[in-house]
Scaffold this active site. Structure first.
Site, short mmCIF file in Angstrom:
data_model
loop_
_atom_site.label_atom_id
_atom_site.label_comp_id
_atom_site.label_asym_id
_atom_site.label_seq_id
_atom_site.Cartn_x
_atom_site.Cartn_y
_atom_site.Cartn_z
N ARG A 1 -20.59 -12.56 -4.35
CA ARG A 1 -20.88 -11.89 -2.91
C ARG A 1 -21.72 -12.75 -2.21
O ARG A 1 -22.38 -13.16 -2.24
CB ARG A 1 -21.27 -10.58 -2.91
CG ARG A 1 -22.50 -9.48 -1.61
CD ARG A 1 -22.61 -8.57 -1.72
NE ARG A 1 -20.95 -7.74 -1.80
CZ ARG A 1 -21.58 -7.00 -1.67
NH1 ARG A 1 -22.40 -5.64 -1.12
NH2 ARG A 1 -19.88 -5.36 -1.70
N HIS B 1 -12.64 -8.67 2.04
CA HIS B 1 -13.78 -8.24 1.06
C HIS B 1 -12.20 -7.75 0.23
O HIS B 1 -11.94 -6.41 0.29
CB HIS B 1 -13.93 -6.73 1.84
CG HIS B 1 -15.32 -6.12 0.15
ND1 HIS B 1 -15.48 -6.29 -0.96
CD2 HIS B 1 -15.99 -5.05 0.97
CE1 HIS B 1 -16.04 -6.00 -1.42
NE2 HIS B 1 -16.75 -4.72 -0.53
N GLN C 1 -12.67 -4.71 -2.11
CA GLN C 1 -12.69 -2.84 -1.66
C GLN C 1 -11.03 -2.91 -0.88
O GLN C 1 -10.74 -1.52 -1.28
CB GLN C 1 -13.29 -3.47 -0.11
CG GLN C 1 -13.49 -1.89 0.44
CD GLN C 1 -14.58 -0.51 -0.22
OE1 GLN C 1 -15.77 -1.36 -1.11
NE2 GLN C 1 -13.55 -0.07 -0.47
N ASP D 1 -15.72 1.52 9.32
CA ASP D 1 -16.79 0.67 8.64
C ASP D 1 -18.22 0.28 9.89
O ASP D 1 -18.19 0.76 10.62
CB ASP D 1 -16.93 -0.34 7.78
CG ASP D 1 -17.63 -1.28 7.06
OD1 ASP D 1 -18.30 -0.71 6.66
OD2 ASP D 1 -17.26 -2.17 6.95
N CYS E 1 -16.13 2.74 3.09
CA CYS E 1 -15.73 1.71 2.27
C CYS E 1 -17.49 1.74 1.46
O CYS E 1 -17.37 1.54 0.31
CB CYS E 1 -15.93 0.64 2.13
SG CYS E 1 -17.06 -0.04 4.08
N ARG F 1 -13.41 2.05 -6.95
CA ARG F 1 -13.58 0.08 -7.23
C ARG F 1 -13.27 0.04 -8.40
O ARG F 1 -13.36 -0.99 -9.03
CB ARG F 1 -15.31 -0.07 -6.60
CG ARG F 1 -15.02 0.10 -4.48
CD ARG F 1 -14.53 -1.18 -4.14
NE ARG F 1 -15.20 -2.07 -4.98
CZ ARG F 1 -15.95 -2.51 -4.44
NH1 ARG F 1 -17.03 -2.08 -3.59
NH2 ARG F 1 -16.27 -4.08 -4.87
N1 NVA Z 1 -18.70 -4.89 6.43
C1 NVA Z 1 -20.20 -4.03 4.81
C2 NVA Z 1 -19.09 -3.63 3.76
C3 NVA Z 1 -20.02 -3.58 3.52
C4 NVA Z 1 -19.68 -2.84 1.87
C5 NVA Z 1 -20.64 -5.66 4.61
O1 NVA Z 1 -20.36 -6.20 5.31
O2 NVA Z 1 -21.85 -5.31 5.22
N1 CP Z 2 -18.01 -0.98 -0.52
C1 CP Z 2 -19.65 -2.27 -1.08
O1 CP Z 2 -18.51 -3.52 -0.88
O2 CP Z 2 -20.61 -0.96 -1.53
P1 CP Z 2 -21.26 -2.23 -1.89
O3 CP Z 2 -21.83 -3.37 -0.61
O4 CP Z 2 -22.61 -1.32 -2.14
O5 CP Z 2 -21.40 -3.49 -3.23
#
Ligand code: NVA
Ligand code: CP
Length: 302
Positions: free
Chosen positions: A104, A131, A134, A222, A262, A290
């Site tokens: 990540r 992502h 997701q 989101d 998500c 997931r």
């Molecule tokens: N768009 C959000 C998704 C989190 C799972 C982010 O990148 O923070």
């Molecule tokens: N939806 C998702 O990826 O959640 P986290 O950021 O908690 O991993």
């Protein structure tokens, strides 16, 4: 040849369908009490996190345990990606120890670089641009709830962000019609949209949530400010006024329309608490899926 999962667009439609079918199979068997501990016995997944996480960390770690393997959490303070040594050297070192890497990251090029240099499979656990895990879990959820993907009208309300990009790619591959309503200046990446359209995907970009929601089978939203955009949160709260998924917007969509997010959610901003708890709101099914989708990925790749 090792395979990676860096974007949904890298995979063919049959490959994605294979992953979804395996995910559904693993979920069914897991619920029936059948163990899958033989699948990845003795294998290790390194999990690199530059950003916080609840779902991604827990679902990957639990997934590896259920498959008989082990997951190793490497937080921002552990390897100091981008600060202590090059991404190339991290990839080359980890490849000598582990059987797969999940990462990540902020810049999407970091996960691309990990995939380029690692000799083991690399899975994108979210970047600023994509992502994919997701989107895979979400397609499993839509498939379960609707019985089909093809012909589904998926309407995304809000920011044209990483989650939207992966949903656009997954939709194009799997015959889902994608529509986004976003404020001007927050459209999804033009190259990603163009590529999806070139592959035959139906992608529409609108600026009016009320117009977009009509005929929706899925309403998806989101956060307005993603991780790394915290400094813009206040300005975005103003710019995204009117882009809240609330009960009247859901009532505007098709009967039985699924409400998706998500997570994490900022209730009262992109979604109201009431809309998140409607009978057809499937946020926690998404979160669960997931796990099953990623177990399929791990079983296929590692
Ligand atoms: N768009 C959000 C998704 C989190 C799972 C982010 O990148 O923070
Ligand atoms: N939806 C998702 O990826 O959640 P986290 O950021 O908690 O991993």
């Amino acid at each position: 040849m090792k395979r990676d999962f860096v974007t949904v667009g890298d995979w063919s439609a049959p490959e994605l369908r294979e992953a979804l079918a395996l995910a559904a199979h693993l979920k069914r068997e897991h619920r029936a009490g059948i163990s899958h501990e033989h699948v990845l016995r003795g294998k290790t997944l390194a999990m690199i996190f530059q950003k916080p996480s609840l779902r991604t960390r827990v679902s990957f770690e639990v997934g590896m345990t259920q498959l008989g393997g082990h997951a190793l959490y490497l937080g921002p303070e552990d390897i100091k990606l981008g600060k202590r040594e090059t991404t190339e050297d991290i990839a080359l070192n980890l490849s000598r120890y582990v059987d797969g890497i999940m990462a990540r990251v902020f810049g999407h090029e970091i996960v691309e670089e990990l995939a380029r240099y690692a000799t083991v499979p690399v899975i994108n656990g979210l970047s600023d641009l994509h992502h994919p895990c997701q989107a895979l879990g979400d397609m499993l959820t839509i498939l379960e709830k609707r019985g089909e993907l093809r012909g589904t009208d998926l309407v995304f309300i809000g920011d044209g962000n990483n989650v939207a990009h992966s949903l656009i790619e997954a939709s194009a591959k799997l015959g889902v019609r994608f529509r986004i309503a976003c404020p001007e200046g927050h459209e999804p990446n033009a190259e990603i949209v163009a590529r999806a359209r070139a592959e035959g995907g139906e992608v529409e970009v609108l600026h009016d949530p009320w117009e977009a929601a009509r005929g929706a089978d899925v309403l998806y939203t989101d956060v307005w400010a993603s991780m790394g955009q915290e400094g813009e949160a206040e300005a975005r709260r103003k710019r995204f006024q009117g882009f809240t998924v609330d009960v009247p917007l859901v009532e505007r969509a098709n009967p039985g329309c699924l409400v998706m997010h998500c997570l994490p959610a900022h209730y009262g901003e992109e979604i109201t608490y009431e809309a998140s708890r409607l009978p057809n709101s499937v946020l926690f099914d998404q979160a669960e899926n997931r796990l099953h989708a990623q177990k399929a990925l791990l079983a296929l790749l590692l």
